[in-house]
Design a protein around this motif. Structure first.
Motif, PDB file in Angstrom:
ATOM      1  N   ALA A   1     -35.314  -6.251  14.604  1.00  0.00           N
ATOM      2  CA  ALA A   1     -35.024  -6.059  16.027  1.00  0.00           C
ATOM      3  C   ALA A   1     -35.260  -4.604  16.427  1.00  0.00           C
ATOM      4  CB  ALA A   1     -33.589  -6.465  16.334  1.00  0.00           C
ATOM      5  N   GLU A   2     -34.903  -3.690  15.530  1.00  0.00           N
ATOM      6  CA  GLU A   2     -35.144  -2.267  15.782  1.00  0.00           C
ATOM      7  C   GLU A   2     -36.646  -1.990  15.820  1.00  0.00           C
ATOM      8  OE1 GLU A   2     -33.884   2.068  13.898  1.00  0.00           O
ATOM      9  OE2 GLU A   2     -33.162   0.235  12.959  1.00  0.00           O
ATOM     10  N   ARG A   3     -37.367  -2.593  14.883  1.00  0.00           N
ATOM     11  CA  ARG A   3     -38.816  -2.373  14.803  1.00  0.00           C
ATOM     12  C   ARG A   3     -39.539  -2.829  16.068  1.00  0.00           C
ATOM     13  NH1 ARG A   3     -43.367  -4.761  13.954  1.00  0.00           N
ATOM     14  NH2 ARG A   3     -42.569  -6.847  13.577  1.00  0.00           N
ATOM     15  N   ILE A   4     -39.125  -3.967  16.616  1.00  0.00           N
ATOM     16  CA  ILE A   4     -39.811  -4.486  17.806  1.00  0.00           C
ATOM     17  C   ILE A   4     -39.164  -4.014  19.110  1.00  0.00           C
ATOM     18  CG2 ILE A   4     -40.781  -6.491  16.622  1.00  0.00           C
ATOM     19  CD1 ILE A   4     -38.566  -8.218  17.772  1.00  0.00           C
ATOM     20  N   GLY A   5     -38.085  -3.235  18.994  1.00  0.00           N
ATOM     21  CA  GLY A   5     -37.475  -2.622  20.174  1.00  0.00           C
ATOM     22  C   GLY A   5     -36.563  -3.532  20.983  1.00  0.00           C
ATOM     23  N   VAL A   6     -35.970  -4.518  20.344  1.00  0.00           N
ATOM     24  CA  VAL A   6     -35.077  -5.438  21.047  1.00  0.00           C
ATOM     25  C   VAL A   6     -33.702  -4.801  21.209  1.00  0.00           C
ATOM     26  CG1 VAL A   6     -33.950  -7.698  20.957  1.00  0.00           C
ATOM     27  CG2 VAL A   6     -36.277  -7.439  20.120  1.00  0.00           C
ATOM     28  N   GLU A   7     -33.173  -4.848  22.422  1.00  0.00           N
ATOM     29  CA  GLU A   7     -31.823  -4.376  22.681  1.00  0.00           C
ATOM     30  C   GLU A   7     -31.216  -5.191  23.816  1.00  0.00           C
ATOM     31  OE1 GLU A   7     -32.247  -0.184  23.432  1.00  0.00           O
ATOM     32  OE2 GLU A   7     -33.166  -0.500  25.370  1.00  0.00           O
ATOM     33  N   GLY A   8     -29.904  -5.107  23.971  1.00  0.00           N
ATOM     34  CA  GLY A   8     -29.227  -5.834  25.037  1.00  0.00           C
ATOM     35  C   GLY A   8     -27.802  -6.167  24.656  1.00  0.00           C
ATOM     36  N   ARG A   9     -27.125  -6.895  25.533  1.00  0.00           N
ATOM     37  CA  ARG A   9     -25.719  -7.244  25.340  1.00  0.00           C
ATOM     38  C   ARG A   9     -25.577  -8.721  24.976  1.00  0.00           C
ATOM     39  NH1 ARG A   9     -22.291  -5.894  30.229  1.00  0.00           N
ATOM     40  NH2 ARG A   9     -22.712  -3.807  29.464  1.00  0.00           N
ATOM     41  N   VAL A  10     -25.049  -8.968  23.786  1.00  0.00           N
ATOM     42  CA  VAL A  10     -24.747 -10.319  23.328  1.00  0.00           C
ATOM     43  C   VAL A  10     -23.277 -10.580  23.665  1.00  0.00           C
ATOM     44  CG1 VAL A  10     -24.586 -11.861  21.334  1.00  0.00           C
ATOM     45  CG2 VAL A  10     -26.396 -10.134  21.428  1.00  0.00           C
ATOM     46  N   VAL A  11     -23.013 -11.684  24.317  1.00  0.00           N
ATOM     47  CA  VAL A  11     -21.630 -12.038  24.652  1.00  0.00           C
ATOM     48  C   VAL A  11     -21.247 -13.239  23.801  1.00  0.00           C
ATOM     49  CG1 VAL A  11     -20.026 -12.750  26.464  1.00  0.00           C
ATOM     50  CG2 VAL A  11     -21.890 -11.161  26.995  1.00  0.00           C
TER      51      VAL A  11
ATOM     52  N   THR B   1     -22.929  -4.641  22.853  1.00  0.00           N
ATOM     53  CA  THR B   1     -24.192  -4.083  23.334  1.00  0.00           C
ATOM     54  C   THR B   1     -24.944  -3.435  22.180  1.00  0.00           C
ATOM     55  OG1 THR B   1     -23.269  -3.703  25.525  1.00  0.00           O
ATOM     56  CG2 THR B   1     -25.259  -2.464  24.957  1.00  0.00           C
ATOM     57  N   PHE B   2     -26.177  -3.853  22.004  1.00  0.00           N
ATOM     58  CA  PHE B   2     -27.073  -3.259  21.020  1.00  0.00           C
ATOM     59  C   PHE B   2     -28.048  -2.373  21.800  1.00  0.00           C
ATOM     60  CE2 PHE B   2     -25.564  -7.097  19.019  1.00  0.00           C
ATOM     61  CZ  PHE B   2     -25.498  -6.805  17.671  1.00  0.00           C
ATOM     62  N   ARG B   3     -28.051  -1.083  21.495  1.00  0.00           N
ATOM     63  CA  ARG B   3     -28.895  -0.151  22.220  1.00  0.00           C
ATOM     64  C   ARG B   3     -29.582   0.779  21.238  1.00  0.00           C
ATOM     65  NH1 ARG B   3     -25.283   2.910  25.607  1.00  0.00           N
ATOM     66  NH2 ARG B   3     -24.786   0.843  26.354  1.00  0.00           N
ATOM     67  N   LEU B   4     -30.890   0.924  21.414  1.00  0.00           N
ATOM     68  CA  LEU B   4     -31.661   1.862  20.586  1.00  0.00           C
ATOM     69  C   LEU B   4     -31.620   3.229  21.245  1.00  0.00           C
ATOM     70  CD1 LEU B   4     -34.742  -0.429  19.939  1.00  0.00           C
ATOM     71  CD2 LEU B   4     -33.011   0.217  18.272  1.00  0.00           C
ATOM     72  N   LEU B   5     -31.386   4.266  20.454  1.00  0.00           N
ATOM     73  CA  LEU B   5     -31.417   5.626  20.979  1.00  0.00           C
ATOM     74  C   LEU B   5     -32.859   6.081  21.066  1.00  0.00           C
ATOM     75  CD1 LEU B   5     -28.445   7.237  19.035  1.00  0.00           C
ATOM     76  CD2 LEU B   5     -28.465   6.330  21.354  1.00  0.00           C
ATOM     77  N   ARG B   6     -33.201   6.668  22.178  1.00  0.00           N
ATOM     78  CA  ARG B   6     -34.582   7.112  22.409  1.00  0.00           C
ATOM     79  C   ARG B   6     -34.786   8.529  21.881  1.00  0.00           C
ATOM     80  NH1 ARG B   6     -35.485   2.208  23.020  1.00  0.00           N
ATOM     81  NH2 ARG B   6     -35.252   1.248  25.032  1.00  0.00           N
ATOM     82  N   GLY B   7     -36.010   8.831  21.460  1.00  0.00           N
ATOM     83  CA  GLY B   7     -36.376  10.184  21.086  1.00  0.00           C
ATOM     84  C   GLY B   7     -35.923  10.611  19.704  1.00  0.00           C
ATOM     85  N   ASN B   8     -35.253   9.733  18.973  1.00  0.00           N
ATOM     86  CA  ASN B   8     -34.798  10.071  17.624  1.00  0.00           C
ATOM     87  C   ASN B   8     -35.081   8.859  16.767  1.00  0.00           C
ATOM     88  OD1 ASN B   8     -33.622  11.122  15.387  1.00  0.00           O
ATOM     89  ND2 ASN B   8     -31.545  11.194  16.203  1.00  0.00           N
ATOM     90  N   SER B   9     -36.200   8.875  16.065  1.00  0.00           N
ATOM     91  CA  SER B   9     -36.602   7.704  15.294  1.00  0.00           C
ATOM     92  C   SER B   9     -35.548   7.334  14.257  1.00  0.00           C
ATOM     93  CB  SER B   9     -37.945   7.953  14.604  1.00  0.00           C
ATOM     94  OG  SER B   9     -37.827   9.023  13.708  1.00  0.00           O
ATOM     95  N   ASN B  10     -35.462   6.057  13.987  1.00  0.00           N
ATOM     96  CA  ASN B  10     -34.513   5.490  13.028  1.00  0.00           C
ATOM     97  C   ASN B  10     -33.055   5.654  13.454  1.00  0.00           C
ATOM     98  OD1 ASN B  10     -36.656   4.724  11.388  1.00  0.00           O
ATOM     99  ND2 ASN B  10     -36.620   6.673  10.279  1.00  0.00           N
ATOM    100  N   SER B  11     -32.800   5.880  14.737  1.00  0.00           N
ATOM    101  CA  SER B  11     -31.435   5.998  15.218  1.00  0.00           C
ATOM    102  C   SER B  11     -31.114   4.805  16.117  1.00  0.00           C
ATOM    103  CB  SER B  11     -31.239   7.284  16.034  1.00  0.00           C
ATOM    104  OG  SER B  11     -31.399   8.386  15.193  1.00  0.00           O
TER     105      SER B  11
END
Length: 158
Positions: A75-85, A142-152
């Motif tokens: 999910a991180e590799r393909i850039g998936v993020e969002g809120r699972v309820v 909420t699953f959120r990828l941090l931008r500008g810092n790879s692998n974060s």
């Protein structure tokens, strides 16, 4: 950056507390009982259930989720993020049961949210009139990828 994260965390904790409390109050699986005290003064007493609680309270619940949720690598590799309820039931003995995804984001994130909720330790069960009861909760993650810092990655509960 640290101050922004602290403000963000305070907002997350506050909104999470309100969501869980409000939904839990509306989701008690047993009916409230009304007792007429006396026909003369027409007093009605409503007995409220005692809600189930995570051991240590909301702060410990947030800590548990932060320590145990692992952002799925794919999910991180393909850039998936969002809120699972998710919804779940705290049973009479405090076990977590009937974990379901109410609002889906992606199968990988959904599966991680279900996994971490399913492996929660026993809660302190809810009670109504001195008897343990089942309480249904809703928990957004909420699953959120941090931008500008790879692998974060950042996982937050809102």
């Amino acid at each position: 950056m640290v101050n922004v994260l602290k403000k963000d965390l305070r907002w997350v904790l506050c909104s999470m507390c309100m969501l869980v409390t409000l939904y839990a109050l509306c989701s008690c699986e047993k009916d409230d009982e009304f007792l007429d005290a006396d026909d003369k003064d027409e007093t009605v007493i409503q007995t409220e259930p005692t809600m189930a609680t995570f051991p240590g309270g909301l702060d410990k619940l947030m800590e548990y989720l932060k320590e145990n949720i692992k952002y799925p690598k794919e999910a991180e590799r393909i850039g998936v993020e969002g809120r699972v309820v998710c919804t779940f039931v705290v049973t009479e003995d405090g076990s977590v049961a009937d974990v379901k995804v109410a609002i889906s984001v992606h199968p990988l994130l959904d599966a991680e949210a279900v996994r971490v909720i399913s492996t929660m330790p026993k809660w302190i069960p809810g009670e109504h009139m001195g008897k343990p009861i089942r309480i249904k909760y809703t928990l957004p993650i909420t699953f959120r990828l941090l931008r500008g810092n790879s692998n974060s990655t950042k996982v937050s509960e809102q």
